[in-house]
Enzyme design. Structure first.
Site, PDB file in Angstrom:
ATOM      1  N   HIS A 371      14.697  -0.055  -3.787  1.00 24.31           N
ATOM      2  CA  HIS A 371      13.523  -0.861  -3.417  1.00 24.31           C
ATOM      3  C   HIS A 371      12.115  -0.413  -3.920  1.00 24.31           C
ATOM      4  O   HIS A 371      11.085  -0.935  -3.224  1.00 24.31           O
ATOM      5  CB  HIS A 371      13.583  -0.572  -1.906  1.00 24.31           C
ATOM      6  CG  HIS A 371      14.471  -1.616  -1.106  1.00 24.31           C
ATOM      7  ND1 HIS A 371      14.346  -2.898  -0.708  1.00 24.31           N
ATOM      8  CD2 HIS A 371      15.836  -1.323  -0.725  1.00 24.31           C
ATOM      9  CE1 HIS A 371      15.233  -3.360  -0.220  1.00 24.31           C
ATOM     10  NE2 HIS A 371      16.161  -2.240  -0.133  1.00 24.31           N
ATOM     11  N   LYS A 562       0.642  -6.859   6.277  1.00 21.64           N
ATOM     12  CA  LYS A 562       1.552  -5.944   5.575  1.00 21.64           C
ATOM     13  C   LYS A 562       1.088  -4.340   5.940  1.00 21.64           C
ATOM     14  O   LYS A 562       0.131  -4.148   6.415  1.00 21.64           O
ATOM     15  CB  LYS A 562       1.738  -6.157   4.360  1.00 21.64           C
ATOM     16  CG  LYS A 562       0.333  -6.042   3.688  1.00 21.64           C
ATOM     17  CD  LYS A 562       0.565  -6.409   2.121  1.00 21.64           C
ATOM     18  CE  LYS A 562       0.880  -8.015   1.830  1.00 21.64           C
ATOM     19  NZ  LYS A 562       2.165  -8.175   1.230  1.00 21.64           N
ATOM     20  N   ARG A 563       2.165  -3.542   5.766  1.00 18.76           N
ATOM     21  CA  ARG A 563       1.644  -1.872   5.872  1.00 18.76           C
ATOM     22  C   ARG A 563       0.272  -1.979   4.999  1.00 18.76           C
ATOM     23  O   ARG A 563       0.099  -2.676   3.947  1.00 18.76           O
ATOM     24  CB  ARG A 563       2.467  -1.076   5.471  1.00 18.76           C
ATOM     25  CG  ARG A 563       4.072  -0.955   6.397  1.00 18.76           C
ATOM     26  CD  ARG A 563       3.510  -0.540   7.632  1.00 18.76           C
ATOM     27  NE  ARG A 563       3.251   0.876   7.584  1.00 18.76           N
ATOM     28  CZ  ARG A 563       3.979   1.917   8.130  1.00 18.76           C
ATOM     29  NH1 ARG A 563       5.160   1.633   8.658  1.00 18.76           N
ATOM     30  NH2 ARG A 563       3.622   2.980   8.066  1.00 18.76           N
ATOM     31  N   LYS A 568      -0.952  -2.032  -2.019  1.00 17.31           N
ATOM     32  CA  LYS A 568      -1.223  -3.330  -1.702  1.00 17.31           C
ATOM     33  C   LYS A 568      -2.496  -3.912  -1.712  1.00 17.31           C
ATOM     34  O   LYS A 568      -2.652  -5.022  -1.295  1.00 17.31           O
ATOM     35  CB  LYS A 568      -0.652  -3.293  -0.221  1.00 17.31           C
ATOM     36  CG  LYS A 568       0.919  -3.172  -0.166  1.00 17.31           C
ATOM     37  CD  LYS A 568       1.787  -3.305   1.336  1.00 17.31           C
ATOM     38  CE  LYS A 568       2.760  -2.662   1.584  1.00 17.31           C
ATOM     39  NZ  LYS A 568       3.996  -4.045   1.104  1.00 17.31           N
ATOM     40  N   THR A 670       8.469  -9.532   1.058  1.00 18.38           N
ATOM     41  CA  THR A 670       9.061 -10.865   1.753  1.00 18.38           C
ATOM     42  C   THR A 670       8.220 -11.576   2.616  1.00 18.38           C
ATOM     43  O   THR A 670       8.325 -12.603   3.094  1.00 18.38           O
ATOM     44  CB  THR A 670      10.192 -10.057   2.526  1.00 18.38           C
ATOM     45  OG1 THR A 670       9.765  -9.050   3.425  1.00 18.38           O
ATOM     46  CG2 THR A 670      11.574  -9.656   2.026  1.00 18.38           C
ATOM     47  N   LYS A 674       7.701 -15.839   3.505  1.00 16.63           N
ATOM     48  CA  LYS A 674       7.288 -16.354   4.853  1.00 16.63           C
ATOM     49  C   LYS A 674       6.263 -17.118   5.181  1.00 16.63           C
ATOM     50  O   LYS A 674       6.386 -18.369   5.571  1.00 16.63           O
ATOM     51  CB  LYS A 674       7.106 -15.144   6.057  1.00 16.63           C
ATOM     52  CG  LYS A 674       8.646 -14.063   6.006  1.00 16.63           C
ATOM     53  CD  LYS A 674       8.021 -12.986   7.016  1.00 16.63           C
ATOM     54  CE  LYS A 674       9.074 -11.624   6.819  1.00 16.63           C
ATOM     55  NZ  LYS A 674       8.546 -10.319   7.236  1.00 16.63           N
TER      56      LYS A 674
HETATM   57  C1  LIG Z   1       8.064  -9.361   6.697  1.00 15.26           C
HETATM   58  C2  LIG Z   1       7.399  -8.269   7.462  1.00 15.26           C
HETATM   59  C3  LIG Z   1       6.891  -7.012   6.513  1.00 15.26           C
HETATM   60  C4  LIG Z   1       6.650  -6.984   5.182  1.00 15.26           C
HETATM   61  O1  LIG Z   1       5.557  -7.573   4.406  1.00 15.26           O
HETATM   62  P1  LIG Z   1       5.330  -7.717   2.889  1.00 15.26           P
HETATM   63  O2  LIG Z   1       4.011  -8.275   2.939  1.00 15.26           O
HETATM   64  O3  LIG Z   1       6.462  -7.986   2.247  1.00 15.26           O
HETATM   65  O4  LIG Z   1       5.036  -6.083   2.779  1.00 15.26           O
HETATM   66  C5  LIG Z   1       6.215  -6.200   7.362  1.00 15.26           C
HETATM   67  N1  LIG Z   1       6.164  -6.003   8.628  1.00 15.26           N
HETATM   68  C6  LIG Z   1       6.767  -7.004   9.324  1.00 15.26           C
HETATM   69  C7  LIG Z   1       6.619  -6.863  10.797  1.00 15.26           C
HETATM   70  C8  LIG Z   1       7.305  -8.163   8.700  1.00 15.26           C
HETATM   71  O5  LIG Z   1       7.664  -9.179   9.378  1.00 15.26           O
END
Ligand SMILES: *Cc1c(COP(=O)(O)O)cnc(C)c1O
Length: 828
Positions: A371, A562-563, A568, A670, A674
């Site tokens: 990952h 995101k984190r 990022k 991911t 979404k």
């Molecule tokens: C999808 C998701 C992530 C991952 O987000 P990235 O933009 O891919 O880093 C992190 N936290 C939550 C709660 C999510 O639903």
């Protein structure tokens, strides 16, 4: 079926009936018999519990039938080993998958309750940090929906990821006491327990046949107990299981101490044993050499492997040699990779298989998903710590290594430099055990999580291994479940899709392609905009309740959730916001398309710069939101406590998805998927799955900016000097000066100095190198937003072309190419 297995005729309907009437009676029963409250004292949270238990009963029937069918057929089972499962709220998802949302709504209405209010009572299990844990949860949903037998194995953390509050603009962490009101979804299995050994030393002995063997004399033994959560597939009978292990003290140890009179030692033993599964480590990427973390990893993997071997023992006409025919064990990153050595120990020391046989079984059974390429995130354990904790596993790893390096020498004679590089034992900065290498050597299949990432794996961190075993490497681009991230979280879009392409999209997301012709239909575009607008109004309501900031749902909603991490690059986003702010201040007359910048995400508690980035976002927001000359055009909010529950409101409300990591750093992402499904346009770099999102959407429907992986490498190779980019760009220079000069911090020039200095003098993630390209791209976004119809068209096309990013597609690939796991038609 024996009589014992058969539900009694009268119990049947209240426990299993799917009608509104049966559900209502089930709720009433649970209120009385499981919750035990008088009717007058019932609040929505009690109805939540009662409904959850009623829903669990309905899944439990499918669960029993699923197990029985796959036992009868001798089906192969996927075991997904993951230190994190970020499941999110369960009730809504389970109602959806069982097809009883309307029945539940009607049943509650008859009892004077509102389903939405009841759903809101759920405390989500935050047993993960972010993308990796959420991926595991999406994969469980798809495995069940695709009728593939599967067990998720993980850790039942008593405290999940911390709750984030924002005080004075700073992140404050609060413990996540998610079990405080009980967890209606899990079923404790106190009789399913295994001993987990730890510490101590090893001894050699000859067995009855005179064969030399090794015995592990542990320093302590902890017991792992199973808690099972049913995982219901959508529209199928299949109901799989998530088994989470919880630690408890071994009774006999406590009694020993008690007998010698040391009662307190016994209690202490119990307390320290139970700390093993007390808390999730809140770090997303960088690894810390914490012994308790190694114990957590070993603990859940050892329990899981013992459980699998126990199931094998119970199967008729099956020997342990058949393990790879009956189970596929998937390592979700390196956290469970100690499983390679633990399976060898169980097979060689406990089952007395010879080494070669055991090794063939191990490699044929394990697969490894990588990952991350970030070197600091690749797990390495200091040899000393590892050997004290897992003395037998260290011996086994040395043996694996020695045989493996012989194989390398045979293939590359005379290349001792290569042998040194590939050793499972690292020699720099003191000896370490390299877990990514252990996972790679112990697996027949190794995959990355997006096309670009898988290619980079083969040319960087696992290059030597790729040259040795090219056939073991493949790509499995991540995916997300459209049940949760479209149907459940975006009811408006769901209704629109059902009407236009039919409801088959829930399990065949490719069918969204049927939307393409509607992209040119003005009436449909209007409906699409109305749907988006309603989602934005819903998010705006939440934002004002959480932050006090009012957002106008007609504005462009530009979202980065995101984190929080330097790679990022939330700070790149902020630099553009400050740029727009400066332009407005200098020239109040200019026309800027009104935009709401929305951020969310947690920073690891020890990650100094990430926490400063949050403070910077909130400080810039405070200034802009309260300045009447700019707040007509710009607003900035930081939404606290980004989690799955909030995500349901956030992704569907986005017009623009920020995916702006430094090229080569984000393995897949991911969140980007979404957003796309929900009709957001992406502004992004050529990183992770963005590359494939752009390919699917069409380059004309994607806002691309920034350096490519090759350009990033070339720039770093030539010696990157951030000062060059500041000198070349007066606008960038003034943005940095404004932040450093205390403009957003009441004159305080210290608070953001570490951030600005980091950018000016180091900038490891090339924020300044990508700044000009990003700002120019954002100007293109603003221009595009002004043409409402053209924007709607692009938005519709993004949804229409998001089918590839369903986790169903990803899981089908894993099942076909790696696991050999087939669908099972569950009979009840
Ligand atoms: C999808 C998701 C992530 C991952 O987000 P990235 O933009 O891919 O880093 C992190 N936290 C939550 C709660 C999510 O639903």
């Amino acid at each position: 079926m024996t009589d014992l297995d058969a539900p009694s005729p009268t119990a049947e309907r209240a426990r299993t009936g799917l009608s509104a009437d049966a559900l209502r009676r089930a709720i009433v029963d649970h209120v009385r018999y499981s919750i035990g409250r008088p009717a007058a004292a019932l609040r929505p949270e009690h109805y939540y519990r009662a409904l959850a238990l009623a829903v669990r009963d309905r899944m439990q029937d499918n669960r029993v039938a699923s197990t029985q069918t796959s036992l009868d057929l001798g089906s192969k089972v996927t075991c997904y080993l993951s230190a994190e499962f970020l499941m999110g709220p369960q009730l809504g998802a389970n109602l959806l998958n069982l097809g009883i949302e309307n029945a539940a709504r009607a049943a509650l209405a008859e009892l004077g309750q509102d389903l939405d209010e009841v759903l809101a009572c759920e405390e989500e299990p935050g047993l993960g940090n972010g993308g990796l844990g959420r991926l595991a949860a999406c994969y469980l949903d798809s495995l069940a929906t695709l009728a593939r037998p599967a067990i998720g194995y993980g850790i039942r953390y008593e405290f999940g990821i911390f709750d984030q509050e924002i005080h004075d603009g700073w992140q404050v962490e609060k413990t996540d006491n998610w079990l405080v009101n009980g967890n209606p979804w899990e079923i404790a299995k106190p009789d399913v327990h295994y001993p987990v050994l730890w510490g101590g030393h090893t001894e050699r002995y000859a067995d009855d046949a005179g064969v030399q063997r090794v015995r592990w004399i542990p320093g302590r033994i902890i017991q792992g107990v199973a808690y099972d959560t049913p995982i219901q597939g959508y529209g199928v009978k299949t109901c799989n299981v998530l088994t989470l292990w919880s630690a408890r003290a071994v009774q006999s140890f406590a009694l020993d101490a008690f007998n010698t009179g040391d009662y307190y030692k016994a209690v202490e033993e119990e307390v320290t044993s139970e700390t093993v599964t007390k808390v999730l480590y809140p770090n997303d990427e960088p690894e810390v050499g914490k012994r308790l973390r190694l114990l957590q990893q070993f603990f859940f993997v050892s329990c899981s492997l013992q459980h699998v071997l126990h199931i094998m023992d119970d199967l008729a006409d099956v020997s342990v040699l058949d393990l790879p025919k009956r189970f596929a064990l998937q390592l979700n990153d390196t956290h469970p990779s100690i499983g390679v050595a633990e399976l060898m120990r169980l097979l060689v020391d406990e089952r007395r298989l010879d080494w070669d046989t055991a090794w063939a079984i191990t490699v044929a059974t394990f697969g490894y998903t990588n990952h991350t390429l970030l070197p600091e995130a690749l797990e390495k354990w200091p040899l000393g710590l590892f050997g004290e904790s897992l003395p037998r596993h260290l011996e086994i790893i040395y043996e694996i290594n020695s045989r493996f390096l012989d194989e390398v020498r045979a293939k590359f004679p005379g290349d001792e430099e290569r042998v040194r590089r590939m050793s499972l034992i690292g020699e720099d900065n003191g000896k370490t055990v390299k877990m990514a290498y252990l996972a790679t050597v112990g697996s027949h299949a190794i995959n990355g999580v997006a096309a670009l990432h898988s290619e980079l794996l083969k040319s960087s961190v696992l290059k030597d291994f790729y040259e040795l075993w090219p056939e073991r490497f493949s790509n499995k681009t991540n995916g997300v479940t459209p049940r949760r991230f479209v149907a459940l979280s975006n009811p408006g879009l769901r209704a629109l899709l059902d009407r236009t392409v039919g409801d088959g999209w829930l399990t065949h997301l490719d069918r969204l392609r049927g939307l393409e012709p509607f992209a040119d239909d003005p009436g449909f575009r209007q409906e699409w905009r109305d749907m988006k607008r309603a989602n934005k109004a819903r998010l705006a309501e939440f934002v004002v309740a959480e932050t006090g900031v009012e957002l106008d749902p007609t504005w462009l909603f530009d979202i980065q959730v995101k984190r929080i991490h330097e790679y990022k690059r939330q700070h790149l986003n902020v630099l553009n916001i400050v740029t727009q702010y400066l332009r407005l201040k200098k020239n109040p007359g200019i026309e800027i398309a009104p935009r709401a910048f929305i951020f969310g995400g947690k920073a690891a508690p020890g990650y100094f710069l990430a926490k400063r980035i949050i403070k910077l976002i909130t400080a810039v927001g405070d200034m802009i939101n309260n300045d009447p000359t700019v707040n007509q055009y710009l607003k900035v909010v930081f939404l606290p406590n980004f989690n799955v529950q909030n995500a349901h409101l956030i992704y569907p409300a986005a017009n623009l998805s920020e995916q702006i990591s430094t090229a080569g750093k984000e393995a897949s992402g991911t969140g980007n998927m979404k957003f796309m499904m929900n009709g957001a346009l992406t502004i992004g770099t050529l990183d992770g799955a963005n590359v494939e999102i752009r390919e699917e959407a069409g380059a004309e429907n994607f806002f691309l900016f920034g350096l490519t992986v090759e350009e990033v490498e070339a720039l770093k190779h030539d010696g990157y000097r951030p000062a060059d980019f500041i000198e070349a760009n007066p606008e960038l220079a003034s943005v940095l000066d404004l932040i450093a000069g205390g403009h957003f911090s009441h004159g305080d020039t210290e608070v953001f100095r570490p951030l600005v200095d980091n950018l000016r003098y180091d900038d490891p993630f090339l924020v300044l190198a990508d700044y000009a390209s990003y700002v120019e791209c954002q100007d293109r976004v603003s221009a595009a937003w002004k043409d409402r119809d053209a924007w709607s068209r692009m938005s519709i096309l993004n949804s229409a072309r998001s089918g590839k990013f369903s986790s169903d597609r990803a899981i089908e690939e894993y099942c076909d190419d790696i696991w050999g796991v087939r669908p099972v038609n569950v009979v009840t």
